[in-house]
Design an enzyme around this catalytic site. Structure first.
Site, short mmCIF file in Angstrom:
data_model
loop_
_atom_site.label_atom_id
_atom_site.label_comp_id
_atom_site.label_asym_id
_atom_site.label_seq_id
_atom_site.Cartn_x
_atom_site.Cartn_y
_atom_site.Cartn_z
N ARG A 177 -8.03 7.95 7.55
CA ARG A 177 -8.13 9.31 7.02
C ARG A 177 -8.93 9.30 5.72
O ARG A 177 -9.02 8.29 5.02
CB ARG A 177 -6.75 9.93 6.77
CG ARG A 177 -5.92 9.24 5.69
CD ARG A 177 -5.97 9.94 4.35
NE ARG A 177 -5.32 9.17 3.28
CZ ARG A 177 -5.97 8.36 2.46
NH1 ARG A 177 -7.27 8.17 2.59
NH2 ARG A 177 -5.32 7.71 1.51
N SER B 16 -7.10 4.29 4.46
CA SER B 16 -5.86 4.11 5.23
C SER B 16 -5.99 3.21 6.43
O SER B 16 -5.47 3.50 7.52
CB SER B 16 -5.29 5.48 5.65
OG SER B 16 -4.97 6.22 4.52
N ASP C 262 -0.77 9.36 4.47
CA ASP C 262 -1.72 8.58 5.27
C ASP C 262 -1.29 8.50 6.74
O ASP C 262 -2.08 8.72 7.66
CB ASP C 262 -1.86 7.16 4.71
CG ASP C 262 -2.24 7.17 3.25
OD1 ASP C 262 -2.60 8.24 2.73
OD2 ASP C 262 -2.15 6.10 2.62
N TYR D 12 0.19 1.72 -8.93
CA TYR D 12 0.68 2.79 -8.06
C TYR D 12 2.19 3.02 -8.28
O TYR D 12 2.62 4.15 -8.51
CB TYR D 12 0.41 2.45 -6.59
CG TYR D 12 0.79 3.56 -5.63
CD1 TYR D 12 -0.17 4.45 -5.15
CD2 TYR D 12 2.10 3.74 -5.20
CE1 TYR D 12 0.17 5.47 -4.26
CE2 TYR D 12 2.45 4.75 -4.32
CZ TYR D 12 1.49 5.60 -3.86
OH TYR D 12 1.81 6.62 -3.00
C1 GLA Z 1 -1.93 6.05 -1.02
C2 GLA Z 1 -0.53 6.33 -0.49
C3 GLA Z 1 -0.34 7.82 -0.20
C4 GLA Z 1 -0.72 8.67 -1.40
C5 GLA Z 1 -2.10 8.25 -1.94
C6 GLA Z 1 -2.46 8.97 -3.20
O1 GLA Z 1 -2.89 6.32 -0.05
O2 GLA Z 1 -0.30 5.60 0.70
O3 GLA Z 1 1.00 8.07 0.19
O4 GLA Z 1 0.25 8.62 -2.40
O5 GLA Z 1 -2.18 6.86 -2.17
O6 GLA Z 1 -2.60 10.32 -2.97
#
Ligand code: GLA
Length: 353
Positions: free
Chosen positions: A18, A115, A157, A206
């Site tokens: 994605r 993703s 994702d 994160y």
């Molecule tokens: C990663 C995480 C998602 C989201 C994004 C930021 O892709 O897997 O769940 O938090 O970061 O938007």
């Protein structure tokens, strides 16, 4: 003992990656996101049966081998090689009654914010015969991702990979997981450019960012319903900036969806630029390589807006542009909004494309 049902059934499963158009670091606080499934992903031809999941990948040197069944003592985050952790995560969550053998093919760049891990999880879950709603599939795969990587990620994702709609981006309300497809206007195209910096979220901030957002919400209440004025109630200046990103980003997703629906591409592009600035200054997840890639794109004729996509800390930039712009790019490529994951019976050769 009779073989389990569906033993020796051969299937082909596919799950797309994605790109997120807008709404980053909002999913895990019940906010709004707007990703689209893209025309790149992971597929597997898989023959069900046996007590192991054995997968080869055309892009990995070493295979994945994970035992199925109760009490195998397997800890997904320690499995080797590292890509097999995502397979192990899915096995740990689904506890399938049988394994299977297959060959995976992936045309997503790894560690690029598109993703690839969600696509792998969804693909493997479908190959193993997951039965349940699309939302339950996304939730199971989100859990698998967290078990595999230790990253406390949100649902965006996996849900985008499962629920993609061709030609549309999805507004997802992450408090209810309600989805609203929004058609991409004719004449617009979506571009993706790699910043050149790959990233691993497990080694990034994160989890720290998520904890900061949770601390802000513990003091203010759900950020989804907070206003900019409410943020004055936060004494900690860092938390105030993190929360300001979330509050303003949720509003930008709504405005962006409306602008895209009305084919107001200049407005949509300007919102992407604001989103990038907020992710950079308030949320501090951008990098010099991402900023430079955004600037290069914004200087390209035909580009309405550009921003980092996904978690940040490296990876890709997404841009909204007028049709034909991709042909003028030195780096990067056009992505098409695509349908979500699927699994079908398959009777072709075991290593089909
Ligand atoms: C990663 C995480 C998602 C989201 C994004 C930021 O892709 O897997 O769940 O938090 O970061 O938007």
């Amino acid at each position: 003992m009779p073989p389990p049902p569906h033993a020796n059934v051969r299937v082909r499963a596919y799950a797309p990656g994605r790109v997120n158009l807008i709404g980053d670091h909002t999913d895990y606080s019940g906010g709004l996101v707007m990703p689209m499934a893209i025309d790149r992903g992971t597929s597997v031809v898989f023959t069900r049966g046996g007590t192991n999941v054995e997968l080869r990948s055309t892009s990995e040197a070493r295979p994945a081998r994970v035992r199925v069944g109760e009490a195998t003592g397997m800890v997904p985050s320690r499995v080797q090689p590292p890509w097999a952790r995502y397979v192990a995560g899915v096995v740990a969550v689904l506890t399938p009654s049988q394994g299977g053998t297959g060959v995976l093919r992936c045309d997503l760049p790894i560690g690029a914010g598109l993703s690839s891990s969600a696509a792998l999880e969804v693909c493997v879950a479908l190959a193993l015969g997951f039965e349940g709603t699309p939302l339950a599939l996304a939730q199971a795969c989100r859990e698998a991702e967290e078990l595999a990587s230790g990253v406390p990620c949100g649902i965006m994702d996996q849900l985008a990979s499962v629920a993609g709609v061709a030609g549309h981006a999805l507004v997802i309300d992450c408090s209810s997981c309600a989805l609203k497809p929004v058609a991409l206007p004719a004449g617009a195209e979506v571009l993706v450019v790699h910043s050149g910096q790959s990233r691993r979220l497990a080694q990034s901030s994160y989890a720290l960012r998520r904890a900061e957002v949770e601390r802000a919400a513990a003091s203010l209440g759900p950020l989804r319903s907070a206003t900019l004025e409410d943020l004055n109630g936060l004494r900690d200046r860092v938390l105030r900036r993190r929360a300001r990103h979330v509050v303003t980003e949720n509003a930008r997703v709504e405005a962006f969806a409306a602008a895209l629906g009305a084919a107001e591409l200049d407005t949509a592009g300007a919102l992407m630029v604001e989103s990038h600035r907020s992710l950079d200054e308030d949320f501090e997840v951008s990098t010099p390589a991402l900023d430079a890639t955004v600037q290069t794109l914004l200087a390209t004729p035909g580009v309405f807006g550009a921003r980092l996509t996904g978690a940040g800390f490296g990876g890709c930039v997404v841009a909204l542009a007028e049709q034909g712009t991709a042909d003028r790019l030195e780096r990067g490529w056009l992505v098409r909004a695509s349908a979500g994951a699927e699994v079908l019976p398959y009777d072709g050769p075991a290593e089909a494309p």
